[in-house]
Design a protein around this motif. Sequence first.
Motif, PDB file in Angstrom:
ATOM      1  N   LEU A 392     -23.014 -10.564 -30.760  1.00 15.91           N
ATOM      2  CA  LEU A 392     -22.092 -11.627 -30.340  1.00 15.91           C
ATOM      3  C   LEU A 392     -22.417 -12.951 -31.041  1.00 15.91           C
ATOM      4  CD1 LEU A 392     -21.842 -10.805 -26.521  1.00 15.91           C
ATOM      5  CD2 LEU A 392     -20.102 -10.414 -28.275  1.00 15.91           C
ATOM      6  N   GLY A 393     -23.705 -13.181 -31.280  1.00 17.07           N
ATOM      7  CA  GLY A 393     -24.116 -14.380 -32.023  1.00 17.07           C
ATOM      8  C   GLY A 393     -23.567 -14.374 -33.444  1.00 17.07           C
ATOM      9  N   ILE A 394     -23.582 -13.200 -34.086  1.00 14.87           N
ATOM     10  CA  ILE A 394     -23.026 -13.061 -35.446  1.00 14.87           C
ATOM     11  C   ILE A 394     -21.523 -13.311 -35.424  1.00 14.87           C
ATOM     12  CG2 ILE A 394     -22.553 -11.401 -37.318  1.00 14.87           C
ATOM     13  CD1 ILE A 394     -25.312 -10.103 -36.620  1.00 14.87           C
ATOM     14  N   LEU A 395     -20.843 -12.703 -34.441  1.00 17.56           N
ATOM     15  CA  LEU A 395     -19.391 -12.875 -34.332  1.00 17.56           C
ATOM     16  C   LEU A 395     -19.027 -14.342 -34.086  1.00 17.56           C
ATOM     17  CD1 LEU A 395     -18.342  -9.734 -32.214  1.00 17.56           C
ATOM     18  CD2 LEU A 395     -18.226 -10.027 -34.693  1.00 17.56           C
ATOM     19  N   LYS A 396     -19.835 -15.015 -33.257  1.00 17.07           N
ATOM     20  CA  LYS A 396     -19.551 -16.426 -32.970  1.00 17.07           C
ATOM     21  C   LYS A 396     -19.774 -17.287 -34.214  1.00 17.07           C
ATOM     22  CE  LYS A 396     -20.173 -20.215 -29.816  1.00 17.07           C
ATOM     23  NZ  LYS A 396     -20.627 -20.670 -28.509  1.00 17.07           N
ATOM     24  N   PHE A 398     -19.348 -16.555 -37.245  1.00 17.61           N
ATOM     25  CA  PHE A 398     -18.261 -16.390 -38.222  1.00 17.61           C
ATOM     26  C   PHE A 398     -16.878 -16.331 -37.579  1.00 17.61           C
ATOM     27  CE2 PHE A 398     -22.019 -14.402 -40.311  1.00 17.61           C
ATOM     28  CZ  PHE A 398     -22.125 -15.294 -41.370  1.00 17.61           C
ATOM     29  N   GLU A 399     -16.775 -16.840 -36.368  1.00 17.68           N
ATOM     30  CA  GLU A 399     -15.514 -16.756 -35.611  1.00 17.68           C
ATOM     31  C   GLU A 399     -14.330 -17.342 -36.384  1.00 17.68           C
ATOM     32  OE1 GLU A 399     -13.771 -17.660 -31.135  1.00 17.68           O
ATOM     33  OE2 GLU A 399     -15.554 -18.743 -31.813  1.00 17.68           O
ATOM     34  N   ASP A 400     -14.503 -18.523 -36.961  1.00 17.68           N
ATOM     35  CA  ASP A 400     -13.393 -19.187 -37.660  1.00 17.68           C
ATOM     36  C   ASP A 400     -12.893 -18.368 -38.851  1.00 17.68           C
ATOM     37  OD1 ASP A 400     -13.642 -21.208 -35.867  1.00 17.68           O
ATOM     38  OD2 ASP A 400     -14.738 -22.567 -37.188  1.00 17.68           O
ATOM     39  N   ILE A 401     -13.829 -17.770 -39.581  1.00 20.70           N
ATOM     40  CA  ILE A 401     -13.449 -16.956 -40.753  1.00 20.70           C
ATOM     41  C   ILE A 401     -12.742 -15.692 -40.281  1.00 20.70           C
ATOM     42  CG2 ILE A 401     -14.349 -15.668 -42.763  1.00 20.70           C
ATOM     43  CD1 ILE A 401     -16.846 -17.527 -42.612  1.00 20.70           C
ATOM     44  N   LEU A 402     -13.328 -15.022 -39.274  1.00 19.71           N
ATOM     45  CA  LEU A 402     -12.801 -13.734 -38.805  1.00 19.71           C
ATOM     46  C   LEU A 402     -11.398 -13.850 -38.217  1.00 19.71           C
ATOM     47  CD1 LEU A 402     -16.103 -12.391 -37.225  1.00 19.71           C
ATOM     48  CD2 LEU A 402     -14.905 -11.350 -39.156  1.00 19.71           C
ATOM     49  N   THR A 403     -11.098 -14.947 -37.520  1.00 15.65           N
ATOM     50  CA  THR A 403      -9.770 -15.086 -36.901  1.00 15.65           C
ATOM     51  C   THR A 403      -8.655 -15.211 -37.941  1.00 15.65           C
ATOM     52  OG1 THR A 403     -10.307 -17.427 -36.600  1.00 15.65           O
ATOM     53  CG2 THR A 403     -10.427 -16.033 -34.654  1.00 15.65           C
ATOM     54  N   LYS A 404      -9.020 -15.503 -39.186  1.00 18.97           N
ATOM     55  CA  LYS A 404      -8.006 -15.622 -40.255  1.00 18.97           C
ATOM     56  C   LYS A 404      -7.828 -14.307 -41.025  1.00 18.97           C
ATOM     57  CE  LYS A 404      -8.786 -20.582 -41.078  1.00 18.97           C
ATOM     58  NZ  LYS A 404      -9.999 -20.889 -40.307  1.00 18.97           N
ATOM     59  N   MET A 405      -8.639 -13.293 -40.680  1.00 16.70           N
ATOM     60  CA  MET A 405      -8.630 -12.038 -41.456  1.00 16.70           C
ATOM     61  C   MET A 405      -7.820 -10.941 -40.775  1.00 16.70           C
ATOM     62  SD  MET A 405     -12.593 -11.638 -42.667  1.00 16.70           S
ATOM     63  CE  MET A 405     -13.375 -12.739 -43.829  1.00 16.70           C
ATOM     64  N   LEU A 414     -17.818  -7.489 -41.771  1.00 18.59           N
ATOM     65  CA  LEU A 414     -18.842  -7.182 -40.767  1.00 18.59           C
ATOM     66  C   LEU A 414     -19.771  -6.048 -41.190  1.00 18.59           C
ATOM     67  CD1 LEU A 414     -16.696  -7.553 -37.535  1.00 18.59           C
ATOM     68  CD2 LEU A 414     -18.451  -9.134 -38.365  1.00 18.59           C
ATOM     69  N   THR A 415     -19.300  -5.184 -42.069  1.00 14.43           N
ATOM     70  CA  THR A 415     -20.178  -4.105 -42.538  1.00 14.43           C
ATOM     71  C   THR A 415     -20.985  -4.530 -43.761  1.00 14.43           C
ATOM     72  OG1 THR A 415     -18.284  -3.158 -43.728  1.00 14.43           O
ATOM     73  CG2 THR A 415     -18.852  -2.162 -41.614  1.00 14.43           C
ATOM     74  N   ARG A 416     -20.668  -5.717 -44.301  1.00 18.15           N
ATOM     75  CA  ARG A 416     -21.463  -6.267 -45.417  1.00 18.15           C
ATOM     76  C   ARG A 416     -21.577  -7.779 -45.222  1.00 18.15           C
ATOM     77  NH1 ARG A 416     -22.996  -3.950 -50.163  1.00 18.15           N
ATOM     78  NH2 ARG A 416     -23.526  -5.350 -51.875  1.00 18.15           N
ATOM     79  N   LEU A 417     -22.478  -8.152 -44.327  1.00 24.70           N
ATOM     80  CA  LEU A 417     -22.641  -9.572 -43.977  1.00 24.70           C
ATOM     81  C   LEU A 417     -23.188 -10.382 -45.154  1.00 24.70           C
ATOM     82  CD1 LEU A 417     -24.219  -9.067 -40.441  1.00 24.70           C
ATOM     83  CD2 LEU A 417     -21.942  -9.968 -40.897  1.00 24.70           C
ATOM     84  N   PRO A 418     -22.930 -11.700 -45.180  1.00 24.12           N
ATOM     85  CA  PRO A 418     -23.445 -12.526 -46.289  1.00 24.12           C
ATOM     86  C   PRO A 418     -24.967 -12.406 -46.422  1.00 24.12           C
ATOM     87  CG  PRO A 418     -21.927 -13.792 -44.921  1.00 24.12           C
ATOM     88  CD  PRO A 418     -22.155 -12.497 -44.214  1.00 24.12           C
ATOM     89  N   GLU A 419     -25.442 -12.330 -47.675  1.00 25.96           N
ATOM     90  CA  GLU A 419     -26.882 -12.133 -47.913  1.00 25.96           C
ATOM     91  C   GLU A 419     -27.705 -13.387 -47.622  1.00 25.96           C
ATOM     92  OE1 GLU A 419     -27.509 -10.484 -51.808  1.00 25.96           O
ATOM     93  OE2 GLU A 419     -26.172  -8.784 -51.412  1.00 25.96           O
ATOM     94  N   PHE A 427     -29.731 -18.084 -34.969  1.00 31.60           N
ATOM     95  CA  PHE A 427     -30.430 -18.171 -33.685  1.00 31.60           C
ATOM     96  C   PHE A 427     -29.814 -19.234 -32.770  1.00 31.60           C
ATOM     97  CE2 PHE A 427     -33.360 -15.138 -35.237  1.00 31.60           C
ATOM     98  CZ  PHE A 427     -34.026 -14.636 -34.116  1.00 31.60           C
ATOM     99  N   ALA A 428     -29.315 -20.316 -33.369  1.00 36.55           N
ATOM    100  CA  ALA A 428     -28.625 -21.341 -32.569  1.00 36.55           C
ATOM    101  C   ALA A 428     -27.356 -20.745 -31.958  1.00 36.55           C
ATOM    102  CB  ALA A 428     -28.275 -22.538 -33.443  1.00 36.55           C
ATOM    103  N   SER A 429     -26.670 -19.892 -32.739  1.00 28.81           N
ATOM    104  CA  SER A 429     -25.440 -19.239 -32.273  1.00 28.81           C
ATOM    105  C   SER A 429     -25.765 -18.238 -31.159  1.00 28.81           C
ATOM    106  CB  SER A 429     -24.752 -18.536 -33.445  1.00 28.81           C
ATOM    107  OG  SER A 429     -23.560 -17.920 -33.038  1.00 28.81           O
ATOM    108  N   ILE A 430     -26.836 -17.449 -31.356  1.00 33.53           N
ATOM    109  CA  ILE A 430     -27.240 -16.462 -30.336  1.00 33.53           C
ATOM    110  C   ILE A 430     -27.600 -17.173 -29.027  1.00 33.53           C
ATOM    111  CG2 ILE A 430     -28.984 -14.718 -29.723  1.00 33.53           C
ATOM    112  CD1 ILE A 430     -29.210 -14.101 -32.785  1.00 33.53           C
ATOM    113  N   ALA A 431     -28.255 -18.334 -29.161  1.00 34.47           N
ATOM    114  CA  ALA A 431     -28.704 -19.081 -27.969  1.00 34.47           C
ATOM    115  C   ALA A 431     -27.541 -19.499 -27.067  1.00 34.47           C
ATOM    116  CB  ALA A 431     -29.501 -20.312 -28.407  1.00 34.47           C
TER     117      ALA A 431
END
Length: 465
Positions: A392-396, A398-405, A414-419, A427-431
């Motif tokens: 959920l932290g990962i999704l949050k 990149f939320e803005d990018i994902l909502t446009k896709m 999501l199957t090839r996340l940025p390196e 960690f701030a997002s997960i928190a």
Amino acid sequence: AMHISTALLFMDRNLLARKQNARLDKQNDLGWKLFGKVPLRENTQKDSKKIQKEYEDKTGRPSKPPSPKQNVRKNLDFEPLSTTALILEDRPANLPAKPAEEAQKHRQQYEEMVVQAKKRELKEAQRRKKQLEERCRVEESIGNAVLTWNNEILPNWETMWCSRKVRDLWWQGIPPSVRGKVWSLAIGNELNITHELFDICLARAKERWRSLSTGGSEVESEDAGFSAADREASLELIKLDISRTFPNLCIFQQGGPYHDMLHSILGAYTCYRPDVGYVQGMSFIAAVLILNLDTADAFIAFSNLLNKPCQMAFFRVDHGLMLTYFAAFEVFFEENLPKLFAHFKKNNLTPDIYLIDWIFTLYSKSLPLDLACRIWDVFCRDGEEFLFRTALGILKLFEDILTKMDFIHMAQFLTRLPEDLPAEELFASIATIQMQSRNKKWAQVLTALQKDSREMEKGSPSLRH
């Protein structure tokens, strides 16, 4: 007479050689003339140093005379790396001198360039200084953390591991030098596996490899019901997957320092748990443990980790239980990110598309290795819940990018996340992710969904409401 005939013979040979050379030159000339070019002839054979020496001999001076402005330039604080300083040179004698106005303009341009270059240099020096200070701060922080873990926490593990102070320190990331020890203690050894049991399983695996390589068909008692073909396929898959485990590191490849250790752990596990066998994704988990523990301790942690409910559900491919985990994840997904949840639903992007890979490898294949280890740190502290909280932290993040896709682009992303995924940002997002829904925590939601699932299988009427 003898001398004369010899001399004539030499003359004839020289003449013949000259004629042949002349003919070749003529042919070369004709060939070049077809393209409107003149051959370079002897100059093509000379290197740049010879040409320079010839020039110096002819002119009686070096090919690069000292510049009248050279002494002036030496006194400058900054020496530009490009050829910009040429604008300060006098023009060659065969060209008209620069008008005074143009010379002044060029000098101003040059001075502006020097000022800009100095600014850039200063900025770069400040950046490097800041970077160095940050590195020193991090190293000092890690050094202090190592002392705290070794002197205070590890000797008093049972009483301290769940304290607020330790939990806060844990969140910052466990120092690499104590990481393996902390993981071992946090994962535990409910299965009571000893180093001797590992040696027995490994010996059995080696015997099986020998048997298969020599074409033996003996079936060991604990393998009853598992065909030789199944066992061979499993061992072949191990071989193939080892070469695909962190390929950029090269340490797990054939001939690499950790190849045999990884092979040993995976082979021993197939003997320890023939009912589970080898499943793709296991090699990444074993590899991360090997990087932090010695072989036998890595095997103990590996076996206990795979015995946890979530891992066992996935590695035994228990479809019903996997779907329950996905359903629980979606409860917290909708709670934390309602807009993105609706977007995923609209595009039919189900959790299995991206979560399976993340869960099977505990993020070690999907994230940079140092970041994956930090995820493991907190996973060892909080258990399976943290795997879904991380998702959920990962999704949050990149939320803005994902909502446009659309579906395809979301799945690919999501199957090839940025390196270069930044650790602190993630960690701030997960928190910010709250693992509570309608006053129910993760474990309560999961238990309720499992109960519902069992009742549905039985066809219980209690669900019809």
